[in-house]
Scaffold this active site. Structure first.
Site, PDB file in Angstrom:
ATOM      1  N   ASN A  10      21.943  34.464  -4.758  1.00 42.59           N
ATOM      2  CA  ASN A  10      20.829  34.659  -5.692  1.00 42.59           C
ATOM      3  C   ASN A  10      19.881  35.681  -5.075  1.00 42.59           C
ATOM      4  O   ASN A  10      19.167  35.384  -4.129  1.00 42.59           O
ATOM      5  CB  ASN A  10      20.133  33.303  -5.892  1.00 42.59           C
ATOM      6  CG  ASN A  10      18.842  33.422  -6.683  1.00 42.59           C
ATOM      7  OD1 ASN A  10      18.569  34.450  -7.303  1.00 42.59           O
ATOM      8  ND2 ASN A  10      18.049  32.359  -6.664  1.00 42.59           N
ATOM      9  N   LYS A  12      17.306  37.066  -6.344  1.00 43.17           N
ATOM     10  CA  LYS A  12      15.907  36.958  -6.805  1.00 43.17           C
ATOM     11  C   LYS A  12      15.369  38.335  -7.221  1.00 43.17           C
ATOM     12  O   LYS A  12      16.130  39.160  -7.710  1.00 43.17           O
ATOM     13  CB  LYS A  12      15.056  36.291  -5.727  1.00 43.17           C
ATOM     14  CG  LYS A  12      15.699  34.983  -5.260  1.00 43.17           C
ATOM     15  CD  LYS A  12      14.782  34.087  -4.499  1.00 43.17           C
ATOM     16  CE  LYS A  12      15.538  32.818  -4.136  1.00 43.17           C
ATOM     17  NZ  LYS A  12      14.717  31.810  -3.508  1.00 43.17           N
ATOM     18  N   HIS A  96      16.340  27.321 -12.185  1.00 44.41           N
ATOM     19  CA  HIS A  96      15.971  27.471 -10.769  1.00 44.41           C
ATOM     20  C   HIS A  96      14.539  26.964 -10.571  1.00 44.41           C
ATOM     21  O   HIS A  96      13.688  27.130 -11.458  1.00 44.41           O
ATOM     22  CB  HIS A  96      16.088  28.940 -10.367  1.00 44.41           C
ATOM     23  CG  HIS A  96      15.949  29.134  -8.886  1.00 44.41           C
ATOM     24  ND1 HIS A  96      14.724  29.172  -8.268  1.00 44.41           N
ATOM     25  CD2 HIS A  96      16.880  29.251  -7.916  1.00 44.41           C
ATOM     26  CE1 HIS A  96      14.910  29.314  -6.962  1.00 44.41           C
ATOM     27  NE2 HIS A  96      16.208  29.372  -6.721  1.00 44.41           N
ATOM     28  N   GLU A  98      12.136  28.121  -9.027  1.00 45.79           N
ATOM     29  CA  GLU A  98      11.089  29.144  -9.203  1.00 45.79           C
ATOM     30  C   GLU A  98      10.801  29.368 -10.693  1.00 45.79           C
ATOM     31  O   GLU A  98       9.669  29.668 -11.069  1.00 45.79           O
ATOM     32  CB  GLU A  98      11.509  30.445  -8.496  1.00 45.79           C
ATOM     33  CG  GLU A  98      11.352  30.305  -6.986  1.00 45.79           C
ATOM     34  CD  GLU A  98      12.343  31.104  -6.156  1.00 45.79           C
ATOM     35  OE1 GLU A  98      12.957  32.052  -6.674  1.00 45.79           O
ATOM     36  OE2 GLU A  98      12.508  30.755  -4.961  1.00 45.79           O
ATOM     37  N   GLU A 168      18.991  21.945  -5.051  1.00 44.23           N
ATOM     38  CA  GLU A 168      18.143  22.776  -4.205  1.00 44.23           C
ATOM     39  C   GLU A 168      16.801  22.086  -3.993  1.00 44.23           C
ATOM     40  O   GLU A 168      15.899  22.195  -4.844  1.00 44.23           O
ATOM     41  CB  GLU A 168      17.896  24.134  -4.869  1.00 44.23           C
ATOM     42  CG  GLU A 168      19.150  24.946  -5.093  1.00 44.23           C
ATOM     43  CD  GLU A 168      18.851  26.435  -5.141  1.00 44.23           C
ATOM     44  OE1 GLU A 168      19.480  27.170  -4.367  1.00 44.23           O
ATOM     45  OE2 GLU A 168      17.975  26.863  -5.910  1.00 44.23           O
ATOM     46  N   GLY A 174      13.693  29.102   0.927  1.00 43.47           N
ATOM     47  CA  GLY A 174      12.957  30.200   1.539  1.00 43.47           C
ATOM     48  C   GLY A 174      12.054  29.768   2.682  1.00 43.47           C
ATOM     49  O   GLY A 174      11.215  30.544   3.142  1.00 43.47           O
ATOM     50  N   SER A 214      17.776  27.580   2.223  1.00 41.50           N
ATOM     51  CA  SER A 214      17.908  28.074   3.595  1.00 41.50           C
ATOM     52  C   SER A 214      19.326  27.938   4.168  1.00 41.50           C
ATOM     53  O   SER A 214      19.491  27.623   5.346  1.00 41.50           O
ATOM     54  CB  SER A 214      16.881  27.400   4.509  1.00 41.50           C
ATOM     55  OG  SER A 214      15.566  27.704   4.067  1.00 41.50           O
TER      56      SER A 214
HETATM   57  P1  PGA Z   1      17.012  30.508   0.143  1.00 42.54           P
HETATM   58  O1  PGA Z   1      16.994  30.411  -1.469  1.00 42.54           O
HETATM   59  O2  PGA Z   1      18.466  30.515   0.558  1.00 42.54           O
HETATM   60  O3  PGA Z   1      16.300  31.787   0.452  1.00 42.54           O
HETATM   61  O4  PGA Z   1      16.310  29.304   0.647  1.00 42.54           O
HETATM   62  C1  PGA Z   1      17.908  29.622  -2.195  1.00 42.54           C
HETATM   63  C2  PGA Z   1      17.637  29.724  -3.670  1.00 42.54           C
HETATM   64  O5  PGA Z   1      16.471  29.792  -4.069  1.00 42.54           O
HETATM   65  O6  PGA Z   1      18.580  29.739  -4.481  1.00 42.54           O
END
Ligand code: PGA
Length: 261
Positions: A10, A12, A96, A98, A168, A174, A214
């Site tokens: 992903n 983003k 997601h 976010e 997640e 992140g 992460s």
């Molecule tokens: P990350 O993000 O691996 O940077 O923690 C995962 C995601 O948001 O899908």
């Protein structure tokens, strides 16, 4: 028997179209020897068509990061399933955290999006996961159950079989703070139980459950060894061809050694 792993990147809101092409060309070369992993990359909308050209004749699939629930119409700023298909997408990430957190998407909208994606033959990667406050209040199972029930639990058997679910935990995204393999497996086996109860074991066991938050090359193996973790949704570490390719290699090795013993 472990399932063939699915590793999705992903990206983003990173990479212009030309940066995306450079990244995917490097990745294509690095993933050349991979045969036992389903690889999906989800660049921003503006890079999809260009990346799709580079992925032609490869086994790497293209996905989008979001989509609206209508096939077309007066919805300024939104993207439709037919536009995604036209740009070469096979997958779409929906719900997601976010999107939930910053754009106020709720499970009712996510459910509509999932149904639309399926109708247009896109494979939805539906995200669920609790915040830190919810985990600390020991509500994480309840939160994930509600998200599951309201976003996908109402689907018919033939539809749920085409869905991918990503767990997640919001506190792990992140932050560099991965859920431990045991914490992740605990939630994955809970989601598996919800699926099995609702759809029966044969279908429930087939649905890929990805972990996200992460994921890095050095924690991939310990996560992928868990019985109900079938792959990963990778954010930050998918933005560099080297680390994403390493995660894919780790997933492949874990899968191959797991199925030998
Ligand atoms: P990350 O993000 O691996 O940077 O923690 C995962 C995601 O948001 O899908």
């Amino acid at each position: 028997m472990k399932k063939r792993p699915l590793i999705a990147g992903n990206w983003k809101m990173y990479k212009t179209a030309s940066e995306a092409v450079t990244l995917v060309q490097t990745l294509k070369a690095a993933a050349h020897t991979v045969s036992n992993v389903t690889i999906v990359i989800c660049p921003p909308f503006t890079a999809l068509s260009e990346v799709s050209k580079v992925l032609k004749d490869t086994e790497i699939h293209l996905g989008a990061q979001n989509m609206y629930s209508a096939p077309e119409g007066a919805f300024t700023g939104e993207i439709s399933p037919t536009m995604l298909k036209d740009s070469g997408c096979r997958y779409v990430i929906l719900g997601h955290s976010e999107r939930r957190q910053y754009f106020k998407e709720d499970d009712i909208l996510i459910h509509e999006k999932v149904k639309t994606a399926l109708k247009y033959s896109l494979i939805p990667i539906v995200c669920v996961g609790e915040t830190l406050a919810e985990r600390e209040a020991k509500k994480h199972f309840d939160v994930v159950k509600t998200q599951f029930d309201d976003s996908i639990g109402g689907l018919e058997k033939e539809d749920i079989s085409k869905v991918v679910i990503a767990y997640e935990p919001v506190w792990a995204i992140g932050t560099g703070k991965t859920a431990t393999p045991d914490q992740a497996e605990q939630m994955h086996s809970y989601i598996r139980r919800l699926l099995n109860e609702r759809y029966g074991q044969e279908i429930g066991n087939r649905i890929p459950l990805l972990y996200g938050g992460s994921v890095k090359p050095d924690n991939t193996k310990s996560l992928m060894e868990k019985p109900n973790i079938d792959g990963a949704l990778v954010g930050g570490a998918s933005l560099k061809a080297e680390s994403f390719a390493q995660i894919i290699q780790e997933a492949q090795q874990t899968y191959e050694s797991g199925n030998q013993s």
